[in-house]
Write a protein that holds these residues in place. Structure first.
Motif, PDB file in Angstrom:
ATOM      1  N   GLY A 168      57.190  52.318  37.936  1.00  0.00           N
ATOM      2  CA  GLY A 168      57.215  50.897  38.299  1.00  0.00           C
ATOM      3  C   GLY A 168      57.481  50.629  39.771  1.00  0.00           C
ATOM      4  O   GLY A 168      57.306  51.504  40.625  1.00  0.00           O
ATOM      5  N   TRP A 169      57.867  49.377  40.057  1.00  0.00           N
ATOM      6  CA  TRP A 169      58.219  49.004  41.431  1.00  0.00           C
ATOM      7  C   TRP A 169      59.392  49.860  41.901  1.00  0.00           C
ATOM      8  O   TRP A 169      60.251  50.242  41.101  1.00  0.00           O
ATOM      9  CB  TRP A 169      58.670  47.551  41.516  1.00  0.00           C
ATOM     10  N   THR A 170      59.480  50.069  43.197  1.00  0.00           N
ATOM     11  CA  THR A 170      60.670  50.713  43.772  1.00  0.00           C
ATOM     12  C   THR A 170      61.926  49.986  43.291  1.00  0.00           C
ATOM     13  O   THR A 170      62.908  50.605  42.874  1.00  0.00           O
ATOM     14  CB  THR A 170      60.604  50.657  45.317  1.00  0.00           C
ATOM     15  N   CYS A 171      61.868  48.643  43.313  1.00  0.00           N
ATOM     16  CA  CYS A 171      63.073  47.870  42.979  1.00  0.00           C
ATOM     17  C   CYS A 171      63.392  47.923  41.489  1.00  0.00           C
ATOM     18  O   CYS A 171      64.499  47.560  41.093  1.00  0.00           O
ATOM     19  CB  CYS A 171      62.959  46.442  43.498  1.00  0.00           C
ATOM     20  N   ASP A 172      62.446  48.387  40.634  1.00  0.00           N
ATOM     21  CA  ASP A 172      62.769  48.602  39.217  1.00  0.00           C
ATOM     22  C   ASP A 172      63.683  49.815  39.064  1.00  0.00           C
ATOM     23  O   ASP A 172      64.234  50.050  37.988  1.00  0.00           O
ATOM     24  CB  ASP A 172      61.503  48.860  38.388  1.00  0.00           C
ATOM     25  N   ASN A 173      63.768  50.614  40.109  1.00  0.00           N
ATOM     26  CA  ASN A 173      64.493  51.872  40.048  1.00  0.00           C
ATOM     27  C   ASN A 173      65.740  51.855  40.926  1.00  0.00           C
ATOM     28  O   ASN A 173      66.197  52.892  41.395  1.00  0.00           O
ATOM     29  CB  ASN A 173      63.547  53.009  40.437  1.00  0.00           C
ATOM     30  N   LEU A 174      66.247  50.662  41.146  1.00  0.00           N
ATOM     31  CA  LEU A 174      67.475  50.488  41.921  1.00  0.00           C
ATOM     32  C   LEU A 174      68.653  50.349  40.977  1.00  0.00           C
ATOM     33  O   LEU A 174      68.569  49.608  39.987  1.00  0.00           O
ATOM     34  CB  LEU A 174      67.398  49.191  42.723  1.00  0.00           C
ATOM     35  N   LEU A 175      69.746  51.013  41.302  1.00  0.00           N
ATOM     36  CA  LEU A 175      70.955  50.878  40.489  1.00  0.00           C
ATOM     37  C   LEU A 175      71.934  49.892  41.109  1.00  0.00           C
ATOM     38  O   LEU A 175      72.618  49.167  40.400  1.00  0.00           O
ATOM     39  CB  LEU A 175      71.616  52.246  40.323  1.00  0.00           C
ATOM     40  N   SER A 176      71.999  49.885  42.424  1.00  0.00           N
ATOM     41  CA  SER A 176      72.888  48.931  43.092  1.00  0.00           C
ATOM     42  C   SER A 176      72.544  48.832  44.567  1.00  0.00           C
ATOM     43  O   SER A 176      71.809  49.670  45.108  1.00  0.00           O
ATOM     44  CB  SER A 176      74.357  49.355  42.942  1.00  0.00           C
TER      45      SER A 176
END
Ligand SMILES: Cc1cc2nc3c(=O)[nH]c(=O)nc-3n(C[C@H](O)[C@H](O)[C@H](O)COP(=O)(O)OP(=O)(O)OC[C@H]3O[C@@H](n4cnc5c(N)ncnc54)[C@H](O)[C@@H]3O)c2cc1C
Length: 476
Positions: A168-176
């Motif tokens: 997915g998007w880079t930002c779908d893979n952000l934790l914090s």
């Protein structure tokens, strides 16, 4: 008191008192540059040579405390505030006229936790900084295709790359994210802490605060993969692009492929007699099992009569920097872009027809793959939205001289006018040019725009963070 004047040829001159600058300098650990300082000229210039702005002051932060100082300083002195990550935004959003340019480029630390499969990256990192550290452990974050672009602008705008079909998007893979807010507080944004801010910063751009670090999920990738580029004469474009469509529609998510139409660059891997002639090129990348990758790529390598082929076993980081040199800092760039819901029957013919009239050897019509993981999440999962997008179209003009501005810009616009009929109606906020305002920003966010205004009103009611594709707060 001595004043320094930033004298932009095209914008209102601004004066900034040296005493004021000295008071800011005294509070910072990182360096500060004013017009006339030897480092100022380089510090104020960004990737796109079309952008020519003169900040009153450039502050190169060396830590979160410097960022807090700059945010408080800009707010209390009523200065425009721009944030520079990698400086690669096409609209030049990293730099402002007459204000404070908060430059994160000295903050490039990356801490990888291989057992948790996470990495925390400071917001001045370029993509290559993160890949370099995570690949030590055979891991990778979902980042873009060009290693010298900034992680910050990419991530807060959404972000996509070779791993997006899988994850997915880079930002779908952000934790914090760690964030400095408009009132100078340091907060964490995650699913648990300040979830509204976390939601908005995943796609809503630099509207809500200055992110000082990003915590990414990592995935096993490489370090060696099968990837590279392969090119054919434009006369073969219809067949090659049909192969591209079939591959894209049937390949497993590990396999991502960008299609480009352009004039052949004088690259050693392309047959000399083709240089300067129109070609169709596929940038392919298989991040799965090596044997499966070889099998998946065999039909492409065997197809027709390529004029160049560098698809091979290679380090993942080499694929991530394969096209870096083609887009150097300082060239003039202008893009027009849309999200597409797939490959309409006459899309390729229309794109090829416009590519035949490219006025510059550096320009291209590009189709990037997005289909897969990001389509499976709801539109309001994060601000990035656009979950119906399967492809990003970018009509990317690039040229050397200002004398050629009109012809190159018009080529890009004409191709886009013709190609936008295939659009989902959405557009990637990170590909919007300087002149693209409210209507296009609404198109970038669709139904998520209203909620973005709510979050903006909560976190930045005075619109301190406005040098961006702006979401204006509701007035009190
Ligand atoms: C050659 C090239 C290739 C590209 N390839 C891809 C790609 O493969 N995938 C993709 O998704 N995009 C791609 N892009 C688009 C890219 O994601 C955007 O240009 C992005 O803005 C670049 O990030 P940056 O940090 O370099 O931007 P900058 O120009 O430094 O910043 C742009 C804006 O981002 C925001 N911002 C920056 N830093 C922060 C921060 N610390 N906190 C909050 N906001 C911040 C601000 O609003 C700022 O004005 C590409 C761009 C270029 C020029």
């Amino acid at each position: 008191m001595m004043t320094v004047t930033a004298t932009p040829p095209t914008a209102t001159p601004t004066t900034f008192e040296r005493g004021t600058a000295d008071s800011l300098r005294a509070q910072l650990r990182g360096p500060l540059f004013l017009a006339g300082d030897p480092a100022y000229e380089d510090a104020r210039t960004v990737w796109n040579g079309m952008i020519d702005r003169y900040p009153a002051v450039v502050a190169r932060c060396l830590g979160v405390a410097d960022v807090v100082t700059c945010v408080n300083f800009a707010r209390t002195h009523g200065l425009p505030l721009s944030i520079k990550g990698g400086g690669h935004n096409i609209a030049g959003l990293a730099v402002c006229d007459g204000g404070l340019m908060l430059d994160m480029s000295l903050m490039r630390g990356v801490w990888t936790d291989p057992s948790a499969r996470t990495a925390r990256a400071q917001a001045g990192c370029l993509l290559g900084d993160v890949d370099r550290e995570t690949q030590l452990h055979g891991l990778a974050a979902v980042l873009g295709f060009v290693s010298n672009t900034g992680v910050a602008g990419l991530t807060v705008g959404g972000g996509f790359g070779y791993l997006s079909r899988r994850y997915g998007w880079t930002c779908d893979n952000l934790l914090s994210m760690d964030v400095v807010t408009a009132d100078g507080r340091v907060v964490r944004a995650s699913e648990r802490e300040n979830p509204d801010l976390f939601w908005a910063l995943r796609g809503g751009g630099g509207n809500f605060g200055v992110v000082t670090s990003f915590e990414y999920k990592l995935y096993p990738v490489g370090p060696e993969i099968i990837a590279g580029a392969i090119a054919w004469r434009v006369e073969d474009a219809a067949d090659v692009l049909e192969l591209y469509r079939k591959t894209q529609e049937t390949a497993p998510p590990e396999f991502a492929c960008i299609a480009g139409l352009r004039l052949a660059p004088p690259a050693p891997w392309i047959a000399k007699e083709i240089h300067g002639k129109p070609i169709v090129v596929l940038f392919v990348c298989h991040t799965g099992d090596i044997d499966a990758a070889e099998r998946a790529l065999a039909p492409i390598k065997a197809f027709g009569a390529p004029v160049g082929d560098i698809v091979q076993r290679r380090p993942y980081v080499s694929q991530q920097s394969l096209i870096d040199a083609q887009q150097p800092k300082g060239r003039r760039y202008y893009w027009k872009s849309e999200y597409l819901g797939g490959f309409a029957p006459d899309l390729f013919d229309t794109a090829t027809a416009h590519a035949q009239h490219i006025p510059s050897p550096h320009s291209a019509v590009l189709l990037f793959p997005l289909d897969g993981a990001l389509n499976r999440l709801p539109d309001d999962h994060s601000a990035a939205g656009n979950r119906d997008a399967k492809v990003v179209l970018n009509v990317a003009a690039a040229w050397e001289s200002s004398a050629d501005d009109a012809v190159n810009i018009e080529w890009s616009r004409a191709a886009w006018r013709d190609l936008r009929r295939y659009s989902t109606g959405g557009v990637y906020v990170n590909f919007l040019t300087e002149e693209e305002g409210d209507e296009r920003i609404h198109a970038a966010y669709g139904e998520n725009h209203r909620r973005l205004v709510d979050v903006k009103t909560t976190w930045d009611p005075t619109n301190l963070f406005r040098i961006n594709k702006n979401i204006a707060p509701r007035s009190a």
